[in-house]
Motif scaffolding. Structure first.
Motif, PDB file in Angstrom:
ATOM      1  N   LEU A   1       0.821  -1.223   0.000  1.00 22.69           N
ATOM      2  CA  LEU A   1       0.000   0.000   0.000  1.00 22.69           C
ATOM      3  C   LEU A   1       0.849   1.265   0.000  1.00 22.69           C
ATOM      4  CD1 LEU A   1      -2.663  -1.289   2.560  1.00 22.69           C
ATOM      5  CD2 LEU A   1      -3.042  -0.895   0.113  1.00 22.69           C
TER       6      LEU A   1
ATOM      7  N   SER B   1      -1.088   3.187  -4.798  1.00 23.55           N
ATOM      8  CA  SER B   1      -2.143   4.034  -4.227  1.00 23.55           C
ATOM      9  C   SER B   1      -2.713   4.912  -5.342  1.00 23.55           C
ATOM     10  CB  SER B   1      -1.582   4.882  -3.088  1.00 23.55           C
ATOM     11  OG  SER B   1      -1.147   6.115  -3.575  1.00 23.55           O
TER      12      SER B   1
ATOM     13  N   SER C   1      -7.097  -1.366   1.073  1.00 22.98           N
ATOM     14  CA  SER C   1      -6.330  -0.864   2.229  1.00 22.98           C
ATOM     15  C   SER C   1      -6.861  -1.407   3.553  1.00 22.98           C
ATOM     16  CB  SER C   1      -6.248   0.655   2.232  1.00 22.98           C
ATOM     17  OG  SER C   1      -7.538   1.174   2.218  1.00 22.98           O
ATOM     18  N   SER C   2      -8.161  -1.719   3.616  1.00 26.72           N
ATOM     19  CA  SER C   2      -8.656  -2.202   4.914  1.00 26.72           C
ATOM     20  C   SER C   2      -8.388  -3.680   5.119  1.00 26.72           C
ATOM     21  CB  SER C   2     -10.153  -1.912   5.062  1.00 26.72           C
ATOM     22  OG  SER C   2     -10.862  -2.629   4.071  1.00 26.72           O
TER      23      SER C   2
ATOM     24  N   ALA D   1      -6.002  -0.977  -5.263  1.00 30.62           N
ATOM     25  CA  ALA D   1      -5.264  -0.039  -4.405  1.00 30.62           C
ATOM     26  C   ALA D   1      -5.004   1.281  -5.139  1.00 30.62           C
ATOM     27  CB  ALA D   1      -3.949  -0.669  -3.947  1.00 30.62           C
TER      28      ALA D   1
ATOM     29  N   SER E   1      -3.360  -5.323   3.550  1.00 33.56           N
ATOM     30  CA  SER E   1      -1.985  -4.841   3.764  1.00 33.56           C
ATOM     31  C   SER E   1      -1.101  -6.057   4.051  1.00 33.56           C
ATOM     32  CB  SER E   1      -1.938  -3.888   4.960  1.00 33.56           C
ATOM     33  OG  SER E   1      -2.107  -4.637   6.160  1.00 33.56           O
TER      34      SER E   1
ATOM     35  N   GLN F   1     -10.279   0.789  -3.572  1.00 39.42           N
ATOM     36  CA  GLN F   1      -9.197   1.355  -2.750  1.00 39.42           C
ATOM     37  C   GLN F   1      -9.443   1.081  -1.268  1.00 39.42           C
ATOM     38  OE1 GLN F   1      -9.173   5.455  -3.967  1.00 39.42           O
ATOM     39  NE2 GLN F   1      -7.355   5.757  -2.697  1.00 39.42           N
TER      40      GLN F   1
END
Ligand SMILES: CC(=O)N[C@H]1[C@@H](O[C@@H]2[C@H](O)[C@H](OP(=O)(O)O)[C@@H](O)[C@H](O)[C@H]2O)O[C@H](CO)[C@@H](O)[C@@H]1O
Ligand SMILES: O=c1ccn([C@@H]2O[C@H](COP(=O)(O)OP(=O)(O)O)[C@@H](O)[C@H]2O)c(=O)[nH]1
Length: 417
Positions: free
Chosen positions: A199, A203, A382-383, A322, A386, A378
């Motif tokens: 991440l 991005s 990210s949640s 991402a 990772s 996204q």
């Protein structure tokens, strides 16, 4: 913990996009780095496939890569590496000496053989817990590829043997758990830890490469027929019929392993198909792209298409998500876990160019939908994905394997099942 990773053909230091260099390389590199960041000492053992490679490379404060002499020091296709696994195990055991690791983690079935061999030597005076990630299963490969599967015949019985003998197995998606169950493996010794995405690198923030046409569709990966890039080329004339002519399909990957891009068999097949369908001017090939250049390419795309026949996990869709780009994904394997239909992308049936064209037409014609799916992708990447989170799940699997060995049994409680 002192952790040994074994990745016989997929070095964390290799260039990506060649026939055998893809997600496994990324997985081993990123997971090892994340575990080292969490305070573990990690050594990755891989086969020395070039004479100039030093024995040990210090990658970080707690992370080394060791190139083990196992067969000739040159590139050898992975399906010809089985005869060298004994030598690889000897080299690993030699490097351990009298200080074995707390756990050894095999990646791919052949590394599992080497890991088990090094971990359970009668004369060594130790038994190291073995955790196994398959990345791809021979049963699935045979089902989809039939006679075109170039795996050695021994894989039929050696791979299930690795699954039975390992102290713990890490599956990367729920579909893999069903496949392991169908192989007769007790799911009690299977944990699930997916692959992740870097991440820090991938991005939505940052510049996007320029695109030569109004729309850019992107395909990224090792160029092998089962990745289904031909299906996206077949979708191009159908997209024209739907009114989307000014479209570029950018293909990343291919060449490598001492083969120039235009000498790559799959590249030639794809270019011939594009010519036959009259869409050559809309297809660009970029060859192997280094990691650092990937985010700018992803961000330049209006949609990323992943249309494999089958996919044990699939890191590319996570990278696209991402970067805030919607994904058109075949509803197979790990892509059913990562890409949520109509939320972060669109699912299509496998091997279906018409469905790919319809999904792309829907996205290209609707910038608001693209933005909505991209933003949701996204958030999901990210949640949930990772590498730190993946490393934490992997740590739990290691602890269960270690606990099972010290208690003299295989643990029955699943980390995630
Ligand atoms: C197609 C596939 O299995 N991809 C997985 C896997 O990656 C590669 C796979 O194991 C390849 O073998 P094969 O094509 O014969 O099945 C190896 O050559 C490659 O080195 C692997 O990268 O692992 C990835 C990470 O778990 C996964 O995302 C991908 O779906
Ligand atoms: O030229 C290339 C081609 C591929 N990749 C990376 O290789 C990985 C492919 O992994 P995936 O799990 O999607 O598929 P696999 O190759 O393992 O089947 C992804 O991180 C891609 O971004 C890359 O960095 N450069």
């Amino acid at each position: 913990m002192k952790i040994s990773m074994v990745s016989e053909h997929a070095s964390p230091l290799a260039a990506l996009g060649g026939v055998d260099a893809g997600g496994q390389n990324v997985h081993v590199a990123a997971l090892s780095e994340a575990l080292a960041k969490r305070g573990h000492n990690v050594t990755v053992y891989t086969r020395r496939d070039a004479t100039e490679l030093p024995y040990r490379v210090k990658v970080g404060r707690r992370l080394d890569v060791v190139h083990v002499e196992a067969g000739p020091a040159r590139h050898i296709p992975k399906d010809e590496l089985l005869p060298f696994m004994g030598e690889l195990a000897d080299g690993i055991a030699r490097d351990w000496g009298h200080r074995p690791p707390d756990v050894v983690h095999g990646h791919f079935w052949m590394s599992g053989l080497a890991a088990l061999d090094a971990a359970r030597r009668e004369d060594a005076g130790y038994r190291v817990p073995v955790v196994q990630t398959f990345h791809a299963l021979g049963t699935v490969k045979r089902r989809h590829q039939g006679l075109e599967d170039t795996s050695p015949p021994e894989r039929r019985w050696l791979e299930p043997g690795v699954a039975r003998s390992a102290d713990r197995i890490i599956a990367t998606c729920s579909d893999e758990v069903f496949e392991l169950k169908a192989m007769g493996i007790k799911t009690g010794k299977v944990s699930i830890a997916p692959c992740g995405v870097d991440l820090g690198l991938f991005s939505a923030k940052g510049s996007a490469d320029a695109k030569p046409r109004s729309y850019r569709i992107l395909s990224v990966g090792r160029l092998v027929p089962r990745k289904g890039v031909d299906l996206v080329i077949r979708a191009l004339p159908l997209l024209s019929e739907a009114g989307f002519d000014d479209v570029e399909l950018l293909i990343v990957g291919g060449g490598g392993d001492s083969c120039a891009l235009h000498a790559d068999k799959e590249v030639c097949r794809l270019l011939d198909l594009a010519a036959e369908l009259g869409v050559s001017d809309r297809v660009s090939l970029q060859g192997q792209v280094p990691r650092g250049a990937m985010p700018g390419i992803f961000r330049s795309a209006d949609a990323v298409v992943c249309s494999p026949w089958y996919e044990p996990f699939g890191i590319v869709p996570l990278e696209a998500m991402a970067c805030g780009v919607p994904v058109v994904a075949a509803a197979v394997g790990g892509l059913r876990d990562t890409v949520v239909d109509h939320k972060t992308g669109l699912h299509v049936p496998p091997r279906d160019p018409e469905a790919i064209a319809s999904a792309l037409a829907l996205l290209l014609g609707n910038p608001a939908l693209r933005a909505e799916l991209g933003a949701a992708g996204q958030r999901r990447a990210s949640s949930r994905y990772s590498w730190d989170r993946v490393a934490a799940e992997t740590e739990k699997a290691y602890q269960l394997a270690v606990a099972g060995i010290s208690a003299g049994r295989i643990p029955m409680e699943g980390a995630a099942l």
